[in-house]
Design a protein around this motif. Structure first.
Motif, PDB file in Angstrom:
ATOM      1  N   VAL A  43     -19.274   3.192  -2.734  1.00 39.74           N
ATOM      2  CA  VAL A  43     -18.046   2.407  -2.651  1.00 39.74           C
ATOM      3  C   VAL A  43     -16.917   3.402  -2.399  1.00 39.74           C
ATOM      4  O   VAL A  43     -16.730   4.336  -3.180  1.00 39.74           O
ATOM      5  CB  VAL A  43     -17.781   1.609  -3.948  1.00 39.74           C
ATOM      6  N   VAL A  44     -16.202   3.221  -1.309  1.00 43.56           N
ATOM      7  CA  VAL A  44     -15.100   4.099  -0.943  1.00 43.56           C
ATOM      8  C   VAL A  44     -13.839   3.252  -0.909  1.00 43.56           C
ATOM      9  O   VAL A  44     -13.764   2.253  -0.189  1.00 43.56           O
ATOM     10  CB  VAL A  44     -15.329   4.765   0.438  1.00 43.56           C
ATOM     11  N   LEU A  45     -12.856   3.669  -1.704  1.00 43.86           N
ATOM     12  CA  LEU A  45     -11.605   2.924  -1.810  1.00 43.86           C
ATOM     13  C   LEU A  45     -10.456   3.789  -1.334  1.00 43.86           C
ATOM     14  O   LEU A  45     -10.432   4.989  -1.595  1.00 43.86           O
ATOM     15  CB  LEU A  45     -11.355   2.521  -3.265  1.00 43.86           C
ATOM     16  N   ALA A  46      -9.512   3.183  -0.653  1.00 44.65           N
ATOM     17  CA  ALA A  46      -8.313   3.892  -0.214  1.00 44.65           C
ATOM     18  C   ALA A  46      -7.105   3.137  -0.738  1.00 44.65           C
ATOM     19  O   ALA A  46      -7.089   1.907  -0.782  1.00 44.65           O
ATOM     20  CB  ALA A  46      -8.267   3.981   1.310  1.00 44.65           C
ATOM     21  N   SER A  47      -6.105   3.908  -1.130  1.00 45.74           N
ATOM     22  CA  SER A  47      -4.890   3.319  -1.681  1.00 45.74           C
ATOM     23  C   SER A  47      -3.740   4.281  -1.469  1.00 45.74           C
ATOM     24  O   SER A  47      -3.946   5.490  -1.341  1.00 45.74           O
ATOM     25  CB  SER A  47      -5.084   3.058  -3.179  1.00 45.74           C
ATOM     26  N   ASP A  48      -2.534   3.745  -1.466  1.00 42.29           N
ATOM     27  CA  ASP A  48      -1.376   4.624  -1.368  1.00 42.29           C
ATOM     28  C   ASP A  48      -0.891   5.048  -2.750  1.00 42.29           C
ATOM     29  O   ASP A  48       0.122   5.717  -2.871  1.00 42.29           O
ATOM     30  CB  ASP A  48      -0.255   3.970  -0.562  1.00 42.29           C
ATOM     31  N   ARG A  49      -1.624   4.651  -3.789  1.00 41.34           N
ATOM     32  CA  ARG A  49      -1.281   5.018  -5.165  1.00 41.34           C
ATOM     33  C   ARG A  49      -2.551   5.323  -5.947  1.00 41.34           C
ATOM     34  O   ARG A  49      -3.640   4.866  -5.589  1.00 41.34           O
ATOM     35  CB  ARG A  49      -0.547   3.859  -5.858  1.00 41.34           C
ATOM     36  N   THR A  50      -2.400   6.044  -7.036  1.00 45.18           N
ATOM     37  CA  THR A  50      -3.536   6.326  -7.910  1.00 45.18           C
ATOM     38  C   THR A  50      -3.838   5.088  -8.753  1.00 45.18           C
ATOM     39  O   THR A  50      -2.963   4.250  -8.967  1.00 45.18           O
ATOM     40  CB  THR A  50      -3.226   7.506  -8.852  1.00 45.18           C
ATOM     41  N   PRO A  51      -5.058   4.982  -9.267  1.00 44.43           N
ATOM     42  CA  PRO A  51      -5.379   3.838 -10.128  1.00 44.43           C
ATOM     43  C   PRO A  51      -4.443   3.738 -11.338  1.00 44.43           C
ATOM     44  O   PRO A  51      -4.075   2.636 -11.749  1.00 44.43           O
ATOM     45  CB  PRO A  51      -6.819   4.116 -10.567  1.00 44.43           C
ATOM     46  N   ALA A  52      -4.044   4.875 -11.886  1.00 50.93           N
ATOM     47  CA  ALA A  52      -3.166   4.868 -13.055  1.00 50.93           C
ATOM     48  C   ALA A  52      -1.796   4.270 -12.751  1.00 50.93           C
ATOM     49  O   ALA A  52      -1.128   3.778 -13.652  1.00 50.93           O
ATOM     50  CB  ALA A  52      -3.002   6.287 -13.589  1.00 50.93           C
ATOM     51  N   SER A  53      -1.372   4.287 -11.504  1.00 49.75           N
ATOM     52  CA  SER A  53      -0.048   3.769 -11.155  1.00 49.75           C
ATOM     53  C   SER A  53      -0.090   2.326 -10.649  1.00 49.75           C
ATOM     54  O   SER A  53       0.866   1.854 -10.036  1.00 49.75           O
ATOM     55  CB  SER A  53       0.614   4.682 -10.117  1.00 49.75           C
ATOM     56  N   LEU A  54      -1.182   1.629 -10.920  1.00 51.93           N
ATOM     57  CA  LEU A  54      -1.306   0.221 -10.543  1.00 51.93           C
ATOM     58  C   LEU A  54      -1.240  -0.620 -11.823  1.00 51.93           C
ATOM     59  O   LEU A  54      -2.257  -0.888 -12.453  1.00 51.93           O
ATOM     60  CB  LEU A  54      -2.629  -0.028  -9.803  1.00 51.93           C
ATOM     61  N   PRO A  55      -0.048  -1.051 -12.220  1.00 56.62           N
ATOM     62  CA  PRO A  55       0.131  -1.681 -13.528  1.00 56.62           C
ATOM     63  C   PRO A  55      -0.590  -3.014 -13.706  1.00 56.62           C
ATOM     64  O   PRO A  55      -0.974  -3.358 -14.804  1.00 56.62           O
ATOM     65  CB  PRO A  55       1.645  -1.863 -13.634  1.00 56.62           C
ATOM     66  N   LEU A  56      -0.790  -3.765 -12.661  1.00 53.27           N
ATOM     67  CA  LEU A  56      -1.405  -5.079 -12.784  1.00 53.27           C
ATOM     68  C   LEU A  56      -2.901  -5.071 -12.472  1.00 53.27           C
ATOM     69  O   LEU A  56      -3.501  -6.111 -12.238  1.00 53.27           O
ATOM     70  CB  LEU A  56      -0.685  -6.083 -11.886  1.00 53.27           C
ATOM     71  N   LEU A  57      -3.496  -3.879 -12.487  1.00 50.16           N
ATOM     72  CA  LEU A  57      -4.929  -3.751 -12.260  1.00 50.16           C
ATOM     73  C   LEU A  57      -5.650  -3.812 -13.605  1.00 50.16           C
ATOM     74  O   LEU A  57      -5.244  -3.147 -14.557  1.00 50.16           O
ATOM     75  CB  LEU A  57      -5.228  -2.414 -11.566  1.00 50.16           C
ATOM     76  N   GLU A  58      -6.687  -4.629 -13.683  1.00 52.44           N
ATOM     77  CA  GLU A  58      -7.447  -4.737 -14.927  1.00 52.44           C
ATOM     78  C   GLU A  58      -7.958  -3.369 -15.346  1.00 52.44           C
ATOM     79  O   GLU A  58      -8.383  -2.568 -14.512  1.00 52.44           O
ATOM     80  CB  GLU A  58      -8.630  -5.685 -14.748  1.00 52.44           C
ATOM     81  N   GLU A  59      -7.951  -3.117 -16.622  1.00 57.07           N
ATOM     82  CA  GLU A  59      -8.375  -1.817 -17.157  1.00 57.07           C
ATOM     83  C   GLU A  59      -9.819  -1.507 -16.784  1.00 57.07           C
ATOM     84  O   GLU A  59     -10.149  -0.366 -16.477  1.00 57.07           O
ATOM     85  CB  GLU A  59      -8.196  -1.779 -18.679  1.00 57.07           C
ATOM     86  N   ARG A  60     -10.688  -2.494 -16.773  1.00 59.67           N
ATOM     87  CA  ARG A  60     -12.093  -2.230 -16.430  1.00 59.67           C
ATOM     88  C   ARG A  60     -12.245  -1.787 -14.973  1.00 59.67           C
ATOM     89  O   ARG A  60     -13.108  -0.974 -14.655  1.00 59.67           O
ATOM     90  CB  ARG A  60     -12.971  -3.439 -16.753  1.00 59.67           C
ATOM     91  N   LEU A  61     -11.399  -2.287 -14.085  1.00 61.61           N
ATOM     92  CA  LEU A  61     -11.420  -1.801 -12.697  1.00 61.61           C
ATOM     93  C   LEU A  61     -10.784  -0.423 -12.602  1.00 61.61           C
ATOM     94  O   LEU A  61     -11.304   0.461 -11.923  1.00 61.61           O
ATOM     95  CB  LEU A  61     -10.683  -2.776 -11.770  1.00 61.61           C
ATOM     96  N   ARG A  62      -9.668  -0.234 -13.292  1.00 59.94           N
ATOM     97  CA  ARG A  62      -8.989   1.057 -13.263  1.00 59.94           C
ATOM     98  C   ARG A  62      -9.950   2.169 -13.706  1.00 59.94           C
ATOM     99  O   ARG A  62     -10.038   3.208 -13.076  1.00 59.94           O
ATOM    100  CB  ARG A  62      -7.763   1.036 -14.166  1.00 59.94           C
ATOM    101  N   SER A  63     -10.693   1.940 -14.766  1.00 61.63           N
ATOM    102  CA  SER A  63     -11.608   2.970 -15.262  1.00 61.63           C
ATOM    103  C   SER A  63     -12.710   3.254 -14.247  1.00 61.63           C
ATOM    104  O   SER A  63     -13.120   4.400 -14.071  1.00 61.63           O
ATOM    105  CB  SER A  63     -12.197   2.573 -16.611  1.00 61.63           C
ATOM    106  N   ARG A  64     -13.165   2.232 -13.557  1.00 63.94           N
ATOM    107  CA  ARG A  64     -14.193   2.457 -12.538  1.00 63.94           C
ATOM    108  C   ARG A  64     -13.629   3.207 -11.332  1.00 63.94           C
ATOM    109  O   ARG A  64     -14.292   4.053 -10.759  1.00 63.94           O
ATOM    110  CB  ARG A  64     -14.808   1.121 -12.115  1.00 63.94           C
ATOM    111  N   PHE A  65     -12.410   2.877 -10.960  1.00 59.82           N
ATOM    112  CA  PHE A  65     -11.785   3.564  -9.828  1.00 59.82           C
ATOM    113  C   PHE A  65     -11.550   5.038 -10.144  1.00 59.82           C
ATOM    114  O   PHE A  65     -11.641   5.893  -9.277  1.00 59.82           O
ATOM    115  CB  PHE A  65     -10.468   2.906  -9.441  1.00 59.82           C
ATOM    116  N   GLU A  66     -11.232   5.333 -11.387  1.00 60.92           N
ATOM    117  CA  GLU A  66     -10.995   6.729 -11.791  1.00 60.92           C
ATOM    118  C   GLU A  66     -12.285   7.488 -12.029  1.00 60.92           C
ATOM    119  O   GLU A  66     -12.278   8.706 -12.152  1.00 60.92           O
ATOM    120  CB  GLU A  66     -10.134   6.754 -13.056  1.00 60.92           C
ATOM    121  N   TRP A  67     -13.380   6.802 -12.076  1.00 63.94           N
ATOM    122  CA  TRP A  67     -14.699   7.356 -12.339  1.00 63.94           C
ATOM    123  C   TRP A  67     -15.159   8.290 -11.225  1.00 63.94           C
ATOM    124  O   TRP A  67     -15.814   9.284 -11.457  1.00 63.94           O
ATOM    125  CB  TRP A  67     -15.631   6.170 -12.430  1.00 63.94           C
ATOM    126  N   GLY A  68     -14.818   7.972 -10.024  1.00 60.45           N
ATOM    127  CA  GLY A  68     -15.315   8.718  -8.878  1.00 60.45           C
ATOM    128  C   GLY A  68     -14.413   9.862  -8.466  1.00 60.45           C
ATOM    129  O   GLY A  68     -13.470  10.234  -9.164  1.00 60.45           O
TER     130      GLY A  68
END
Length: 167
Positions: A43-68
């Motif tokens: 799974v390859v994700l691209a964003s203009d911000r880090t997962p930590a700077s996405l305030p309305l992102l569910e914590e369970r997704l944020r932790s998975r995004f930061e996992w890689g």
């Protein structure tokens, strides 16, 4: 959606930040992510911000995004910008020489989209006016583009004085 995207070998998602605040979509993506990860898929994700700077992102997704592995791509260097412009210019209907490409690469140190946009404007102006895509044309196109920041700052007093002079 489930049957199609949970069976792929690699899932590439651009602008993942747009999931923020969309609870239903986040729920679906969470299960899709887990299914792919559990199957050993990429799974390859691209964003203009880090997962930590996405305030309305569910914590369970944020932790998975930061996992890689997270990589900041950044702005390309001059040689890379020039190579990108050469490749793009080769597909254009007008000839643009290396001097113009070098000027654009130097004048537009921003994103690849900005580089290609500048080159597209130069090519279009040359084609539609019958002019040669030379350095003079490139300077006029980039100099007239407010996004380049090439114009000197104008103070409010200068604006008032010019408007008063006009009227």
């Amino acid at each position: 959606f489930r049957s199609r995207y949970r069976q792929v070998d690699v899932l590439l998602v651009d602008d993942i930040q747009f999931l923020s605040g969309k609870d239903g979509t986040q729920e679906g993506f969470f299960h899709t992510f887990n299914a792919l990860h559990g199957a050993g898929r990429q799974v390859v994700l691209a964003s203009d911000r880090t997962p930590a700077s996405l305030p309305l992102l569910e914590e369970r997704l944020r932790s998975r995004f930061e996992w890689g592995l997270m990589a900041d791509v950044g702005v390309p260097d001059h040689e890379t910008r020039l190579a990108i412009l050469r490749t793009h210019a080769a597909d254009m209907p007008v000839a643009i020489d290396d001097g113009v490409l070098a000027y654009v690469a130097e004048a537009r140190p921003g994103s690849v989209r900005q580089l290609e946009g500048s080159l597209n404007r130069i090519g279009a102006l040359a084609r539609f006016t019958g002019r040669i895509a030379d350095l003079e044309l490139a300077r006029s196109v980039i100099g007239s583009d407010p996004r380049t920041g090439s114009h000197a700052a104008v103070s409010p007093q200068q604006v008032i004085a010019e408007v008063a002079r006009h009227y």
